[in-house]
Scaffold this motif. Structure first.
Motif, short mmCIF file in Angstrom:
data_model
loop_
_atom_site.label_atom_id
_atom_site.label_comp_id
_atom_site.label_asym_id
_atom_site.label_seq_id
_atom_site.Cartn_x
_atom_site.Cartn_y
_atom_site.Cartn_z
N UNK A 238 0.70 -1.24 0.08
CA UNK A 238 -0.02 -0.05 -0.07
C UNK A 238 0.86 1.21 -0.11
N UNK A 239 0.46 2.20 -0.62
CA UNK A 239 1.19 3.71 -0.55
C UNK A 239 0.28 4.69 0.08
N UNK A 240 0.70 5.76 0.84
CA UNK A 240 0.11 6.45 1.58
C UNK A 240 0.68 7.85 1.53
N UNK A 241 -0.37 8.90 1.49
CA UNK A 241 0.07 10.23 1.35
C UNK A 241 -0.30 11.07 2.78
N UNK A 242 0.59 11.80 3.35
CA UNK A 242 0.05 12.56 4.73
C UNK A 242 0.41 13.75 4.32
N UNK A 243 -0.70 14.86 4.23
CA UNK A 243 -0.52 16.19 4.58
C UNK A 243 0.24 16.61 5.78
N UNK A 244 0.85 17.77 5.88
CA UNK A 244 1.40 18.10 6.80
C UNK A 244 0.63 18.45 8.22
N UNK B 49 9.53 14.24 4.32
CA UNK B 49 10.29 13.75 5.50
C UNK B 49 9.08 13.30 6.48
N UNK B 50 9.23 12.20 7.31
CA UNK B 50 8.19 11.90 8.24
C UNK B 50 9.03 11.44 9.65
N UNK B 51 8.34 11.07 10.46
CA UNK B 51 8.91 10.32 11.87
C UNK B 51 8.24 9.14 12.09
N UNK C 129 3.99 4.32 15.15
CA UNK C 129 2.99 5.47 14.73
C UNK C 129 3.75 6.19 13.76
N UNK C 130 3.11 6.79 12.79
CA UNK C 130 3.59 7.76 11.80
C UNK C 130 3.13 9.09 11.95
N UNK C 131 4.15 10.14 11.61
CA UNK C 131 3.82 11.62 11.86
C UNK C 131 4.62 12.35 10.78
N UNK C 132 3.68 13.08 9.90
CA UNK C 132 4.34 13.69 8.72
C UNK C 132 5.17 14.95 9.22
N UNK C 133 6.41 15.21 8.70
CA UNK C 133 7.12 16.33 8.85
C UNK C 133 7.20 17.19 7.57
N UNK C 134 6.02 18.16 7.66
CA UNK C 134 5.80 18.49 6.27
C UNK C 134 4.73 17.56 5.58
#
Length: 216
Positions: free
Chosen positions: A146-152, A173-175, A200-205
């Protein structure tokens, strides 16, 4: 999955070619499903062979040609291709090529991906303000990609998955939080979760990633 757990790494760095050689490393196998890394040195090739199933190739470093008796597909770093079936398909490089190969058998494929077309995973889905977007690329009872996009500012709360998972950071970049520790990650880097590992996942931008999960 035969890969480092809980640490950011680069597949290409750990699988550099050896002069004059082609190298394969199987990192997962279950029945007919497999995941392998390939390293091709300058001016080497893997001869064209016929397979009854598709293979998804993800090029991490270098450039290469995927060829049949009728067509040549040129890939640069970051490109992917779903190989055709039932015709001879080979790979070759004039420089070097390091790529992941995923068997696509018994899988449900997303209609956005066509065999014999070069594409980038990150370009398959957009960003949307304040949202996370998911796209299943392929899945069966043993494997899910699966692919995922995260907004800031968006992210996933801590959870655990039923299988091992390999992350491919695709854009931005993410964490990645894993078992209580935060791991910054950027495009071109990888990370592996163990089955049941809390993360867990967090977008950095803005941030895009692919997740390849194996299920036993």
């Amino acid at each position: 999955m035969k890969e480092t757990t809980g640490k950011v790494f680069r597949i290409a760095e750990a699988n550099q070619p050896v002069t004059g050689c082609t190298i394969s490393k199987e990192v997962y196998a279950s029945g007919r499903d497999y995941i392998s890394y390939f390293s091709l040195a300058e001016n080497t090739d893997i001869s064209a062979e016929i397979y009854s199933y598709h293979k998804l190739l993800i090029l991490h470093e270098g450039d290469m040609e995927v060829y049949t008796d009728k067509e040549i597909f040129t890939l640069e770093s970051g490109d992917c291709i779903l190989t055709p079936t039932n015709i001879p398909v080979g790979t070759r490089t004039n420089t070097k090529a390091i790529y992941t190969e995923i068997s696509i058998r018994r899988n449900t494929m997303n209609n956005a991906i066509k065999a014999g077309e070069v594409f980038k995973l990150a370009e398959l889905l957009p960003y949307q303000e304040g949202k996370i977007i998911n796209m299943d690329v392929a899945h069966n009872e043993k494997m899910k990609f699966v692919i995922m996009s995260f907004d800031e500012g968006t992210g996933l709360a801590e959870h655990a998955a039923p299988g091992e998972a390999l992350i491919f950071a695709l854009d931005g970049e993410g964490v990645i939080g894993y078992e209580g520790e935060a791991h910054p990650i950027k495009a071109g880097e990888n990370f592996k979760f163990a089955a049941g590992g809390k993360h867990w996942v967090k977008a950095n931008g803005r941030f895009k990633m692919a997740l390849l999960m194996t299920l036993e």
